[in-house]
Design a protein around this motif. Structure first.
Motif, PDB file in Angstrom:
ATOM      1  N   ALA A 123       0.840  -1.201   0.000  1.00 31.57           N
ATOM      2  CA  ALA A 123       0.000   0.000   0.000  1.00 31.57           C
ATOM      3  C   ALA A 123       0.877   1.255   0.000  1.00 31.57           C
ATOM      4  O   ALA A 123       0.589   2.222  -0.716  1.00 31.57           O
ATOM      5  CB  ALA A 123      -0.939  -0.003   1.206  1.00 31.57           C
ATOM      6  N   ALA A 124       1.955   1.241   0.759  1.00 30.66           N
ATOM      7  CA  ALA A 124       2.866   2.390   0.803  1.00 30.66           C
ATOM      8  C   ALA A 124       3.531   2.617  -0.550  1.00 30.66           C
ATOM      9  O   ALA A 124       3.681   3.764  -0.997  1.00 30.66           O
ATOM     10  CB  ALA A 124       3.924   2.185   1.886  1.00 30.66           C
ATOM     11  N   GLU A 125       3.915   1.544  -1.225  1.00 30.71           N
ATOM     12  CA  GLU A 125       4.524   1.670  -2.543  1.00 30.71           C
ATOM     13  C   GLU A 125       3.520   2.220  -3.559  1.00 30.71           C
ATOM     14  O   GLU A 125       3.873   3.050  -4.390  1.00 30.71           O
ATOM     15  CB  GLU A 125       5.083   0.327  -3.011  1.00 30.71           C
ATOM     16  N   HIS A 126       2.286   1.767  -3.467  1.00 27.13           N
ATOM     17  CA  HIS A 126       1.248   2.294  -4.357  1.00 27.13           C
ATOM     18  C   HIS A 126       1.024   3.776  -4.097  1.00 27.13           C
ATOM     19  O   HIS A 126       0.865   4.563  -5.041  1.00 27.13           O
ATOM     20  CB  HIS A 126      -0.072   1.533  -4.173  1.00 27.13           C
ATOM     21  N   ARG A 127       1.010   4.192  -2.827  1.00 28.76           N
ATOM     22  CA  ARG A 127       0.832   5.616  -2.509  1.00 28.76           C
ATOM     23  C   ARG A 127       1.980   6.442  -3.075  1.00 28.76           C
ATOM     24  O   ARG A 127       1.764   7.515  -3.654  1.00 28.76           O
ATOM     25  CB  ARG A 127       0.717   5.829  -0.997  1.00 28.76           C
ATOM     26  N   GLU A 131       3.972  10.188  -7.287  1.00 25.92           N
ATOM     27  CA  GLU A 131       4.899  10.511  -8.390  1.00 25.92           C
ATOM     28  C   GLU A 131       4.145  10.718  -9.701  1.00 25.92           C
ATOM     29  O   GLU A 131       4.440  11.645 -10.453  1.00 25.92           O
ATOM     30  CB  GLU A 131       5.935   9.390  -8.553  1.00 25.92           C
ATOM     31  N   ILE A 132       3.171   9.852  -9.974  1.00 28.69           N
ATOM     32  CA  ILE A 132       2.398   9.964 -11.207  1.00 28.69           C
ATOM     33  C   ILE A 132       1.585  11.260 -11.207  1.00 28.69           C
ATOM     34  O   ILE A 132       1.516  11.967 -12.220  1.00 28.69           O
ATOM     35  CB  ILE A 132       1.467   8.741 -11.393  1.00 28.69           C
ATOM     36  N   ARG A 133       0.970  11.603 -10.065  1.00 22.94           N
ATOM     37  CA  ARG A 133       0.200  12.850  -9.989  1.00 22.94           C
ATOM     38  C   ARG A 133       1.095  14.068 -10.199  1.00 22.94           C
ATOM     39  O   ARG A 133       0.705  15.023 -10.873  1.00 22.94           O
ATOM     40  CB  ARG A 133      -0.538  12.950  -8.650  1.00 22.94           C
ATOM     41  N   ALA A 134       2.300  14.042  -9.633  1.00 26.18           N
ATOM     42  CA  ALA A 134       3.233  15.157  -9.823  1.00 26.18           C
ATOM     43  C   ALA A 134       3.628  15.270 -11.298  1.00 26.18           C
ATOM     44  O   ALA A 134       3.654  16.369 -11.857  1.00 26.18           O
ATOM     45  CB  ALA A 134       4.479  14.964  -8.949  1.00 26.18           C
ATOM     46  N   ALA A 135       3.921  14.152 -11.916  1.00 23.82           N
ATOM     47  CA  ALA A 135       4.285  14.158 -13.340  1.00 23.82           C
ATOM     48  C   ALA A 135       3.111  14.644 -14.185  1.00 23.82           C
ATOM     49  O   ALA A 135       3.295  15.429 -15.126  1.00 23.82           O
ATOM     50  CB  ALA A 135       4.722  12.758 -13.776  1.00 23.82           C
ATOM     51  N   MET A 178      -1.574  13.150 -22.228  1.00 17.85           N
ATOM     52  CA  MET A 178      -2.386  13.405 -21.039  1.00 17.85           C
ATOM     53  C   MET A 178      -3.468  12.335 -20.887  1.00 17.85           C
ATOM     54  O   MET A 178      -3.724  11.858 -19.777  1.00 17.85           O
ATOM     55  CB  MET A 178      -3.027  14.798 -21.105  1.00 17.85           C
ATOM     56  N   GLU A 179      -4.097  11.962 -21.996  1.00 17.90           N
ATOM     57  CA  GLU A 179      -5.114  10.910 -21.949  1.00 17.90           C
ATOM     58  C   GLU A 179      -4.497   9.585 -21.498  1.00 17.90           C
ATOM     59  O   GLU A 179      -5.099   8.854 -20.700  1.00 17.90           O
ATOM     60  CB  GLU A 179      -5.776  10.759 -23.318  1.00 17.90           C
ATOM     61  N   ALA A 180      -3.312   9.279 -21.997  1.00 17.63           N
ATOM     62  CA  ALA A 180      -2.636   8.034 -21.611  1.00 17.63           C
ATOM     63  C   ALA A 180      -2.266   8.057 -20.126  1.00 17.63           C
ATOM     64  O   ALA A 180      -2.395   7.042 -19.429  1.00 17.63           O
ATOM     65  CB  ALA A 180      -1.387   7.813 -22.464  1.00 17.63           C
ATOM     66  N   LEU A 181      -1.836   9.195 -19.635  1.00 22.38           N
ATOM     67  CA  LEU A 181      -1.486   9.306 -18.222  1.00 22.38           C
ATOM     68  C   LEU A 181      -2.727   9.169 -17.344  1.00 22.38           C
ATOM     69  O   LEU A 181      -2.671   8.538 -16.282  1.00 22.38           O
ATOM     70  CB  LEU A 181      -0.775  10.633 -17.962  1.00 22.38           C
ATOM     71  N   ASP A 182      -3.848   9.714 -17.784  1.00 24.53           N
ATOM     72  CA  ASP A 182      -5.109   9.545 -17.054  1.00 24.53           C
ATOM     73  C   ASP A 182      -5.481   8.061 -16.977  1.00 24.53           C
ATOM     74  O   ASP A 182      -5.897   7.564 -15.933  1.00 24.53           O
ATOM     75  CB  ASP A 182      -6.241  10.317 -17.720  1.00 24.53           C
ATOM     76  N   ASP A 196      -5.722   2.765 -14.156  1.00 28.49           N
ATOM     77  CA  ASP A 196      -5.274   1.371 -14.105  1.00 28.49           C
ATOM     78  C   ASP A 196      -4.475   1.084 -12.832  1.00 28.49           C
ATOM     79  O   ASP A 196      -4.629   0.021 -12.215  1.00 28.49           O
ATOM     80  CB  ASP A 196      -4.444   1.023 -15.337  1.00 28.49           C
ATOM     81  N   LEU A 197      -3.630   2.015 -12.435  1.00 32.59           N
ATOM     82  CA  LEU A 197      -2.855   1.821 -11.203  1.00 32.59           C
ATOM     83  C   LEU A 197      -3.755   1.822  -9.967  1.00 32.59           C
ATOM     84  O   LEU A 197      -3.518   1.071  -9.018  1.00 32.59           O
ATOM     85  CB  LEU A 197      -1.779   2.901 -11.071  1.00 32.59           C
ATOM     86  N   ARG A 198      -4.785   2.663  -9.976  1.00 35.31           N
ATOM     87  CA  ARG A 198      -5.730   2.693  -8.863  1.00 35.31           C
ATOM     88  C   ARG A 198      -6.442   1.335  -8.743  1.00 35.31           C
ATOM     89  O   ARG A 198      -6.554   0.774  -7.657  1.00 35.31           O
ATOM     90  CB  ARG A 198      -6.750   3.816  -9.057  1.00 35.31           C
TER      91      ARG A 198
END
Length: 73
Positions: free
Chosen positions: A11-15, A20-24, A53-57, A62-64
């Motif tokens: 869970a910590a690694e996912h957070r 990192e993904i949100r910052a990017a 941007m669509e791919a990052l969304d 998918d990560l969630r």
């Protein structure tokens, strides 16, 4: 051939990964806005930024889902 199944992220690694993904995504959105405002959404660079941007969304979604699946295990 490696036959071990890798352990899921904690869970910590996912957070941390999510952070990192949100910052990017935030920085990429700023750059996308700049390029699209300068060149327009039909320009190749503008269009590619929008697609990125669509791919990052999609990646975030998918990560969630993966995080939720990993926590059930």
């Amino acid at each position: 051939m490696h036959s071990e199944t890798p352990l899921p992220l904690t869970a910590a690694e996912h957070r941390e990964l999510g952070s990192e993904i949100r910052a990017a995504a935030g920085r990429l959105q700023e750059l996308c806005h700049l390029v699209v405002n300068v060149y327009g959404p039909n320009n190749r660079a503008g269009f590619s930024f929008i697609k990125a941007m669509e791919a990052l969304d999609k990646l975030e979604t998918d990560l969630r889902a993966q995080s939720e699946a990993d926590q059930v295990r």
